[in-house]
Design a protein around this motif. Structure first.
Motif, PDB file in Angstrom:
ATOM      1  N   LEU A  31      29.613  43.406  54.075  1.00 44.66           N
ATOM      2  CA  LEU A  31      30.543  44.337  53.457  1.00 44.66           C
ATOM      3  C   LEU A  31      30.375  44.413  51.944  1.00 44.66           C
ATOM      4  N   VAL A  32      29.934  43.341  51.348  1.00 44.11           N
ATOM      5  CA  VAL A  32      29.676  43.319  49.905  1.00 44.11           C
ATOM      6  C   VAL A  32      28.610  42.265  49.637  1.00 44.11           C
ATOM      7  N   ASP A  33      27.660  42.606  48.780  1.00 43.83           N
ATOM      8  CA  ASP A  33      26.575  41.676  48.475  1.00 43.83           C
ATOM      9  C   ASP A  33      26.000  42.043  47.110  1.00 43.83           C
ATOM     10  N   ARG A  34      26.257  41.211  46.109  1.00 44.51           N
ATOM     11  CA  ARG A  34      25.738  41.502  44.775  1.00 44.51           C
ATOM     12  C   ARG A  34      25.719  40.231  43.928  1.00 44.51           C
ATOM     13  N   ARG A  35      25.049  40.325  42.807  1.00 42.75           N
ATOM     14  CA  ARG A  35      24.980  39.221  41.862  1.00 42.75           C
ATOM     15  C   ARG A  35      25.172  39.784  40.465  1.00 42.75           C
ATOM     16  N   GLY A  70      38.181  47.626  55.867  1.00 41.81           N
ATOM     17  CA  GLY A  70      38.942  47.287  57.059  1.00 41.81           C
ATOM     18  C   GLY A  70      38.993  45.820  57.405  1.00 41.81           C
ATOM     19  N   ALA A  71      38.479  44.953  56.543  1.00 43.99           N
ATOM     20  CA  ALA A  71      38.449  43.508  56.826  1.00 43.99           C
ATOM     21  C   ALA A  71      39.271  42.745  55.797  1.00 43.99           C
ATOM     22  N   ASP A  72      40.255  41.994  56.262  1.00 44.98           N
ATOM     23  CA  ASP A  72      41.035  41.129  55.372  1.00 44.98           C
ATOM     24  C   ASP A  72      40.420  39.737  55.366  1.00 44.98           C
ATOM     25  N   PRO A  73      39.978  39.220  54.202  1.00 49.35           N
ATOM     26  CA  PRO A  73      39.338  37.901  54.163  1.00 49.35           C
ATOM     27  C   PRO A  73      40.254  36.797  54.684  1.00 49.35           C
ATOM     28  N   GLY A 123      36.016  41.167  65.718  1.00 49.19           N
ATOM     29  CA  GLY A 123      36.504  40.664  64.434  1.00 49.19           C
ATOM     30  C   GLY A 123      36.138  41.514  63.247  1.00 49.19           C
ATOM     31  N   ALA A 124      36.018  42.853  63.422  1.00 47.72           N
ATOM     32  CA  ALA A 124      35.709  43.696  62.271  1.00 47.72           C
ATOM     33  C   ALA A 124      36.838  43.698  61.257  1.00 47.72           C
ATOM     34  N   HIS A 125      38.035  43.289  61.676  1.00 47.96           N
ATOM     35  CA  HIS A 125      39.191  43.258  60.772  1.00 47.96           C
ATOM     36  C   HIS A 125      39.308  41.926  60.036  1.00 47.96           C
ATOM     37  N   ASP A 165      32.122  40.491  57.788  1.00 45.21           N
ATOM     38  CA  ASP A 165      33.179  40.372  58.782  1.00 45.21           C
ATOM     39  C   ASP A 165      32.738  39.375  59.844  1.00 45.21           C
ATOM     40  N   LEU A 166      33.618  39.116  60.808  1.00 42.77           N
ATOM     41  CA  LEU A 166      33.331  38.079  61.801  1.00 42.77           C
ATOM     42  C   LEU A 166      32.094  38.404  62.624  1.00 42.77           C
TER      43      LEU A 166
END
Length: 427
Positions: free
Chosen positions: A119-123, A155-158, A92-94, A113-114
């Motif tokens: 992939l993203v982590d911020r405040r 490469g990952a669509d939410p 599930g990397a996509h 990703d699954l």
């Protein structure tokens, strides 16, 4: 049918319709959940662990491979005799899951990703309390779009967005019924965020921040798997997520966990909810700042504020330097934390109270006072065996939990993920 299968066939306590499609969906979920919890393994090991027939597992694996939810990762030699067994693992990397948290003074983002890869982590510092719903939702929409673009580039669509907010939430309709520290009433957050995302059309779910943080802690935190626990946010406001027998306690209308508004001091100060002497007026971050550094006090409606970690870092530096006023303030907040915690222990008998946000950052100074007060006031005394522990998720627990909800939805119904469209030959 195994116990795990019977549990998987119930969502929210409502039995799903029987039938081939429903049973297959349940079995797909069972296999995917096993891989998520146990990592790579062989088909025969999955069959043994789940109680499914080996031929059934092989058949289900064809569909999961087709949907690119699992992948073959090599050969499993452990404990085998004869022909090696080919191992499979969650893929599930996509497929992405985006978690957002909108709080009094920041927006947090956590996208995975699954397979759990971050992939993203911020405040981002943001004065939501002073901005009103319209401006706050515009900012949340911009933040979500930026995160989605970043995840897509990876490469990952939410497949969905989970949003955490500090207030009472009508989860079924995605409406924030009342968020006292934001001064929001009946805000249709899910619908408005979906509209702000325009053609992206990513499903949006909304829940209370403490509930989502509690689920994150139960899944992967310092007390992961503890069947009876309470999570406390340490923000300007204080919320509680309550896990009883391994399940989130929501209450009749889904509004449980508003522990910050327990009345603990009838002669105390005015709370953001309009009442007086609520617990969060004694232990919320704004309350601590007022006690420790009154010249830099802040709170809802006071205008732009720094990122909460910056403010807590200032307090930690003062504590390390031995500043007496700060030490006294933290000890006082710690005792009030223990008093409120004792009420929760007397009500729910949890094994652990996990504290997040600023409580976790200042745990070394605050929790000894809280634990002593807890043990003094709990009716069952030592028999209750409850302890405070500091979360290691920091201020990001709720956004993690929000992303985790999306992942759980995928795992609960793998058929919701479309099969990739075959490419024409020669393309």
């Amino acid at each position: 049918m195994t116990q795990e299968q019977r549990q998987a066939r119930t969502v929210g306590g409502t039995p799903q319709a029987a039938g081939h499609a429903s049973l297959r969906r349940t079995n797909l979920s069972l296999v995917l959940r096993h891989l998520r919890e146990h990592g790579s393994t062989s088909r025969s090991d999955i069959a043994e662990a789940t109680g499914l027939h080996r031929a059934t597992v092989s058949n289900l694996m064809v569909e999961l491979l087709d949907r690119r939810l699992v992948q073959e990762v090599g050969v499993d030699h452990a404990g085998t005799v004869g022909r090696p067994r080919r191992a499979v693992a969650l893929h599930g990397a996509h497929i992405g899951a985006l978690g957002l948290e909108l709080n009094v003074d920041y927006i947090a983002v956590h996208g995975v990703d699954l397979g759990g890869n971050v992939l993203v982590d911020r405040r981002l510092g943001f004065d939501a309390a002073g901005s009103g719903p319209s401006r706050s939702l515009r900012e949340l929409g911009l933040t979500a779009r930026e995160a989605i673009e970043e995840m897509t580039r990876a490469g990952a669509d939410p497949a969905g967005i989970g949003v955490a907010v500090p207030g009472l939430v009508d989860v079924d309709h995605g409406v924030v019924a009342f968020a006292p520290n934001l001064d929001w009433h009946d805000v249709p957050l899910a619908a408005r965020l979906s509209s702000a995302l325009g053609p992206l059309r990513v499903p949006v779910a909304v829940d209370n921040d403490a509930n989502l943080a509690a689920l994150a802690e139960y899944t992967s935190g310092v007390a992961a798997g503890t069947a009876d626990m309470v999570y406390l946010t340490g923000e300007v406001g204080v919320g509680g997520g309550i896990i009883v027998n391994g399940r989130l306690l929501r209450g009749a209308d889904g509004f449980s966990g508003e522990v910050g508004h327990l009345p603990v001091d009838p002669s105390g100060g005015r709370c953001g909810c309009g009442r007086f002497g609520c617990w969060e007026t004694k232990v919320g971050l704004a309350a601590l700042v007022r006690m420790a550094t009154p010249e830099r006090a802040y709170g809802p409606g006071s205008g732009p504020v720094p990122d909460p970690e910056e403010r807590v870092a200032e307090i930690a530096r003062d504590l390390a330097a031995g500043d007496r006023q700060t030490l006294v303030a933290v000890a006082e907040a710690g005792r009030w934390l223990g008093l409120g915690g004792s009420i929760l222990v007397n009500l729910f008998n949890p094994r652990v109270i996990v504290v997040g946000g600023y409580f976790a950052t200042l745990a070394d100074w605050m929790l000894p006072f809280a634990q002593a007060e807890l043990e003094r006031l709990v009716v069952a005394g030592p028999a209750a065996r409850c302890r405070f522990v500091a979360s290691d998720h920091g201020f990001g627990a709720a956004s993690r939990g929000a992303a985790n909800v999306v992942i759980n939805q995928i795992v609960n119904d793998p058929t919701a993920i479309m099969r990739p469209t075959p490419q024409p030959s020669g393309a």
